[in-house]
Design an enzyme around this catalytic site. Structure first.
Site, PDB file in Angstrom:
ATOM      1  CG  ASP A  92     -59.809 -31.356  40.269  1.00 53.95           C
ATOM      2  OD1 ASP A  92     -60.357 -31.330  41.345  1.00 53.95           O
ATOM      3  OD2 ASP A  92     -59.559 -30.493  39.488  1.00 53.95           O
ATOM      4  CG  ASP A 141     -65.209 -27.580  38.909  1.00 51.64           C
ATOM      5  OD1 ASP A 141     -66.149 -27.183  38.499  1.00 51.64           O
ATOM      6  OD2 ASP A 141     -65.439 -28.178  39.964  1.00 51.64           O
TER       7      ASP A 141
END
Length: 232
Positions: free
Chosen positions: A7, A9
């Protein structure tokens, strides 16, 4: 393990400081109560709508006034996307070790492609990232497994031979739904409502620091190397 997906952020890149700076400045500009940094940090993974909602909680997200504020936020963020942002401490050597073992790494994110590409370019990661899957690339975003399948297809690697690392329940759900090995990055931007029972996320592993993640991936690399040696 033949590939690692992250992922964006809160997992691969620590973007919170720039979000905090921009949101708190919006509060000051509008003479509104300044939202505390930790509250902003927990909402980073929820996107621009959640960020602006912190400043204007009374506005409906479909209100034209709210949408105008959201666009203003996106414009300011896009123009200042890497001021205090960088990879999490320890992530650079982790990526270098993956690359040294010729294990591709990539990103599956719900962050819009334009912002994701700009972020990677500013951090000189564009050429190093083997695959980038964003919302514009699929019909259904995480927690649906479609983005994970697309990443695996572009890598030409079976989903069962890919690790996915994320800091949000939808990340783990997407990885599990795609039959990937999932790692919960508990150092990330965990949602307040989900952080008290991390076991309930049903990730294959939970790690609390980048060194822990590095060590876990090294174990997977070692297994792969030994298997390749036996096959050779």
């Amino acid at each position: 393990m033949k590939a690692v997906l992250f992922d964006l952020d809160g997992t691969l890149i620590d973007t919170a400081a720039d979000f905090i700076r921009i949101i708190q400045q919006m509060c000051r500009d509008e003479q509104r109560p300044v939202v505390d940094a930790e509250t902003i940090r927990t909402q980073v993974s929820e996107g621009a709508r959640a960020m602006v909602k912190l400043v204007y909680p009374e506005l409906d997200v479909t209100d034209p006034v709210f949408l105008a504020h959201r666009q203003r936020f996106l414009d300011v963020y896009g123009d200042n996307i890497v001021v205090d942002t960088d990879l999490f401490l320890g992530m650079y050597p982790l990526l270098e070790e993956l690359e040294a073992h010729q294990i591709p790494w990539g990103i599956v994110t719900n962050k819009p492609r334009g912002l994701s590409e700009s972020l990677l370019a500013k951090l000189n990661l564009t050429e190093r990232c083997a695959v980038l899957v964003c919302p514009e690339d699929v019909s259904k975003t995480k927690p649906d497994p479609e983005p994970m399948y697309l990443a695996a297809k572009q890598l030409d690697i079976d989903v069962q031979e890919i690790i996915y690392v994320g800091d949000h329940p939808r990340d783990i759900d997407a990885g599990r739904n795609a039959d990937m090995y999932t790692i919960l990055a508990a150092y990330g931007y965990l949602p307040v409502e989900s952080r008290d029972d991390l076991a309930a996320w049903q990730a294959d592993a939970i790690i609390y620091t980048i060194p822990e993640l590095h060590q876990l991936l090294k174990q997977k690399i070692t297994v792969l190397s030994e298997n390749q040696g036996m096959m050779g």
